[in-house]
Design an enzyme around this catalytic site. Structure first.
Site, PDB file in Angstrom:
ATOM      1  N   HIS A  27     -14.073  13.800 -23.966  1.00 14.55           N
ATOM      2  CA  HIS A  27     -13.223  12.609 -23.917  1.00 14.55           C
ATOM      3  C   HIS A  27     -12.360  12.706 -22.671  1.00 14.55           C
ATOM      4  CE1 HIS A  27     -10.600  15.595 -25.821  1.00 14.55           C
ATOM      5  NE2 HIS A  27      -9.551  14.819 -25.595  1.00 14.55           N
ATOM      6  N   HIS A  44      -9.051  12.714 -21.996  1.00 13.11           N
ATOM      7  CA  HIS A  44      -7.715  13.278 -21.810  1.00 13.11           C
ATOM      8  C   HIS A  44      -7.759  14.244 -20.621  1.00 13.11           C
ATOM      9  CE1 HIS A  44      -5.934  12.477 -26.084  1.00 13.11           C
ATOM     10  NE2 HIS A  44      -5.455  11.625 -25.203  1.00 13.11           N
ATOM     11  N   ASP A  80      -6.643  17.134 -19.948  1.00 15.22           N
ATOM     12  CA  ASP A  80      -6.935  18.559 -20.138  1.00 15.22           C
ATOM     13  C   ASP A  80      -8.421  18.817 -20.390  1.00 15.22           C
ATOM     14  OD1 ASP A  80      -6.102  17.186 -22.572  1.00 15.22           O
ATOM     15  OD2 ASP A  80      -6.286  19.091 -23.632  1.00 15.22           O
ATOM     16  N   HIS A  81      -9.225  17.738 -20.476  1.00 12.63           N
ATOM     17  CA  HIS A  81     -10.671  17.904 -20.677  1.00 12.63           C
ATOM     18  C   HIS A  81     -11.501  17.420 -19.489  1.00 12.63           C
ATOM     19  CE1 HIS A  81     -10.326  19.004 -24.984  1.00 12.63           C
ATOM     20  NE2 HIS A  81      -9.132  18.466 -24.771  1.00 12.63           N
ATOM     21  N   HIS A  90     -10.751  11.616 -32.932  1.00 12.36           N
ATOM     22  CA  HIS A  90      -9.613  12.127 -32.164  1.00 12.36           C
ATOM     23  C   HIS A  90      -8.750  11.036 -31.524  1.00 12.36           C
ATOM     24  CE1 HIS A  90      -7.096  14.432 -29.545  1.00 12.36           C
ATOM     25  NE2 HIS A  90      -7.723  14.076 -28.443  1.00 12.36           N
TER      26      HIS A  90
HETATM   27 ZN    ZN Z   1      -7.120  18.440 -25.595  1.00 10.02          ZN
END
Ligand code: ZN
Length: 247
Positions: free
Chosen positions: A60, A62, A64-65, A136
């Site tokens: 996804h 976000h 941090d990914h 999520h």
């Molecule tokens: Zn995350």
């Protein structure tokens, strides 16, 4: 199958962990799941840069990914990589080409072709990889609806099959329930231990799995529950450790 967690940190950066990244070596393929900050250095450290990777899967969007993806693509360009690279994205794949152009990393100038694909097509290209949508991003529904935004809120979890047993990478989750069919009877689960309620993560002990690696930080509630009642199935994921699933 062998795998290495390149980043086990939560969304809030800290000094000792990288952001999300998982390398999986299976059936002669080298696959990368998520690409948070620090992934390019981690690929170098584990000798996985250059021509090594076959495909990248982003669960996804976000930061941090996905924020490390752009440095990985630039690194492979500067390393004169030649081999094609597949990039599986969770939603709106056409946008990625615009972002790369925005960043002056123009794919036509790369020596390696990139193929942009959708995560739901993973199995068509890699028979060992299956994907499932999780809940999520569902928490944004109200905001996205009220502001008439086009975000489809897709977030994926992945199961990677091998003869010795399967690995599930949940990535981030609202509830474990949303992906229980994907998880059941796999060998190892790399589980988001920070977002779901503790009871949701603890449910994994009844899912027929052999090992649960707690990843992405841990919620205080889950930490307390496991301190009061330690369960050997659950262990903390160790960044940089080489794990394997063998017969
Ligand atoms: Zn995350």
């Amino acid at each position: 199958m062998k795998f290495i967690l390149l980043g086990t940190g939560p969304g809030l950066p800290n000094l000792t962990q990288n952001q999300s990244g998982l390398y999986v070596g299976v059936n002669g393929k080298n696959l990368l799941f998520d690409c948070g900050e620090g992934t390019s250095q981690q690929l170098l450290k584990h000798d996985l840069a250059g021509e090594t990777l076959d495909a990248v899967f982003i669960s996804h969007y976000h930061p941090d990914h996905v924020s490390g993806l752009f440095m990985v693509l630039q690194m492979l360009y500067l390393q004169s990589r030649q081999k094609p690279l597949q990039i599986f994205l969770p939603e709106r794949p056409a946008f990625m080409m615009e972002i790369l152009q925005f960043l002056y990393t123009f794919p036509p100038r790369f020596a390696y072709p990139i193929q942009i694909l959708d995560c739901h097509e993973a199995e068509l290209y890699h028979e060992e990889v299956s994907s499932a949508l999780s809940d999520h991003l569902r928490g944004y529904t109200e905001f996205i609806t009220a502001n008439q935004l086009p975000n489809p809120m897709n977030s994926y979890s992945f199961r990677i099959a091998s003869e010795a047993g399967d690995l599930v990478y949940t990535s981030d989750l609202g509830t474990m329930d949303s992906i229980m069919n994907l998880v059941r009877d796999c060998h190892t689960v790399i589980a988001d231990a920070i977002h779901p309620e503790a009871g949701q993560v603890l449910k994994l002990q009844y899912a027929g799995v052999k090992r649960i690696l707690l990843n992405h930080g841990i919620s205080p509630e889950l930490e307390r529950a496991l301190a009061e009642n330690p369960l050997p199935l659950f262990e903390f994921a160790h960044e940089g450790q080489i794990y394997s699933i063998e017969q």
